[in-house]
Design an enzyme around this catalytic site. Structure first.
Site: not given
Length: 513
Positions: A436-439
């Site tokens: 999710g996101g930048d993970e």
């Protein structure tokens, strides 16, 4: 007295003296016995040949009564055929139009002959009912020839009756032959009795054979009608249909296909017929076709299947349908009847849905759900082999600035580019997932020590490369957690790797100040 079945006891009293005289001519008694016997045997041979020439049951029955009248010296013959329910039906009459009109088609109870046979004389296989044994005062109902009542002891009386039971070769009673008006107007002597009994034996066998022939012809007609119906349904079906040999030397080969089958698969009938059907199928698992054939053979109903089929253009399509074993009858090989439809579009939709359920819609990388599935498998292998792996937690530094400066569309493009870089740097078999996101998370099996250091350095260097059209210096902070036989679950390892990642991030920030 019940009189429906015997020829002289049948619903009408029609008949004339002239008719009786016409079929009962006087015969000279000066002939010696050898001449009589030879003449009678010749007659028997002739009528037996005519009787055996009948092909159908109706022809054979008429040949029997005609043979009695024309060849055995009786003026009238009536044949009662035993039906499946045990009742008797008059099927053939010869010698008298009046008797034929009165008797033909009449049906009698199964015990019609019992009372008469109880008072009959046994002449070998024949049964003779003399008029003097009939109950006195009993009502005579039926057809009685109008001939003078004789006075001689051996003369034939109008109420005398002679019966010849007809049996099949295995002893089954198939009918009853009754005769009347012997040509010499006397009760039959030994020669005529023997000839009638021999004829009755042959007639019973001929009738049984003709009845079987009729049954076979009827069955053939039924099968031909069934085949015609099947062909119409087969050829006109909107879905693909094919028959495949299940038994014998042709087992597995295609026997017949309809137009829809050819349209779906892209082959012509000439290309398909005679080829082995399984050669067009691709097994998703080893031994799949063999298992399905065994399941089809042992199952009780149609077997439902979905298989990939290689078209003539080399492309695979999905076929969905049913297969059933069809028994074609005694001494006939069984066949498999299959019905198919092209379900490729549905299978593609299902595959797409499964992909979306297990993958990140932006990058196409496995999502947390698929990562969980692969982690479970990796943990199981680790427990079996004792080998360890590693779970890497990767967080992007400065990525928020990319979204703030260039917008989310540019940020999404950058995430896809980073996902491609990660896939390039990991080993074959490693899993790169977006959380999710930048993970991101990376699951690497059977790795430790120097190999892990090399992997982490490659990832760090790859992500640190400038992004296309973006001047924000995006880097990565990576934390790790060991996947050992004693690991608990994915959530725990992610927390461990996440903590290690934040420690790496603090270290990175400290170096930037």
């Amino acid at each position: 007295m019940n009189g429906l079945s015997p020829c002289k006891r049948a619903l009408t009293t029609a008949g004339s003296r002239e008719a009786a005289d016409a079929v009962t001519p006087e015969r000279s008694h000066v002939q010696n016995e050898p001449t009589v016997r030879m003449t009678a045997v010749r007659r028997l041979y002739e009528v037996s040949a005519r009787m055996g020439a009948g092909r159908s049951l109706a022809e054979t029955l008429q040949a029997v009564v005609d043979g009695v009248v024309t060849g055995l010296g009786f003026g009238i013959a009536v044949l009662n055929l035993r039906q499946a329910d045990g009742k008797f039906e008059v099927i053939a009459v010869a010698g008298s139009p009046e008797a034929r009109e009165a008797l033909l088609g009449t049906i009698s109870a199964a015990d019609i002959f019992d009372a008469e046979f109880a008072i009959a004389d046994k002449w070998g296989g024949l049964r003779f009912v003399p008029h003097e044994r009939l109950p006195e005062g009993g009502e005579i109902v039926g057809w009685v020839p109008e001939i003078p009542v004789p006075t001689a002891a051996d003369a034939w009386h109008p109420l005398d009756a002679l019966f010849a039971p007809l049996h099949s070769s295995d002893g089954e009673l198939v009918g009853m032959l009754s005769v009347d008006l012997p040509e010499d107007q006397r009760r039959p002597g030994q020669i005529h009795r023997e000839l009638l009994e021999i004829f009755a034996t042959q007639a019973g066998i001929a009738i049984d054979k003709a009845r079987l022939t009729d049954q076979l012809l009827a069955e053939k007609a039924r099968l031909e009608a069934s085949e015609t119906t099947f062909r119409l349904v087969f050829e006109g079906a909107g879905n693909g249909m094919a028959t495949i040999a299940f038994d014998g030397p042709e087992a597995g080969r295609i026997l017949r296909v309809n137009d829809a089958f050819c349209h779906i698969t892209g082959y012509t009938p000439a290309q398909l017929i005679g080829t082995t059907f399984v050669d067009y199928l691709r097994d998703e698992e080893t031994g799949q076709t063999e298992r399905e054939i065994q399941q089809l053979a042992t199952g009780r109903g149609p077997y439902r299947f979905e298989r990939t089929f290689r078209r003539t253009d080399g492309n695979d399509i999905w076929l969905g349908g049913t297969a059933a074993i069809v028994d074609q009858g005694k001494d006939q090989p069984r066949i498999i009847l299959i019905q198919i439809d092209d379900v490729t579009a549905r299978k593609d939709e299902e595959r797409e849905l499964r992909h979306h359920a297990a993958h990140d819609p932006l990058t196409g990388l496995p999502n947390r759900r698929l990562l969980q599935h692969r982690f479970n498998a990796a943990l199981q292998r680790s427990r079996q082999s004792g080998r360890r792996g590693v779970l890497l937690f990767c967080d992007l530094n400065h990525f928020k600035q990319v979204n703030d400066k260039y917008g989310h569309e540019a940020g999404d493009k950058a995430l896809r580019e980073i996902a491609d870089r990660l896939l390039t740097e990991v080993r074959h078999g490693d899993t790169v997932a977006r959380l999710g996101g930048d993970e991101f998370a990376i699951l690497a099996e059977d790795i430790d020590g120097d190999d892990l250091d090399v992997l982490m350095r490659r990832i760090d260097e790859s992500i640190s490369q400038p992004l296309d059209g973006i001047d924000v210096p995006v880097t990565a902070s990576i934390g790790t957690a060991i996947v050992s036989p004693y690991a608990a679950d994915l959530d725990e390892l992610l927390r461990t790797a996440d903590n290690a990642m934040y420690e790496a991030k603090r270290t990175y920030r400290a170096t930037q100040t």
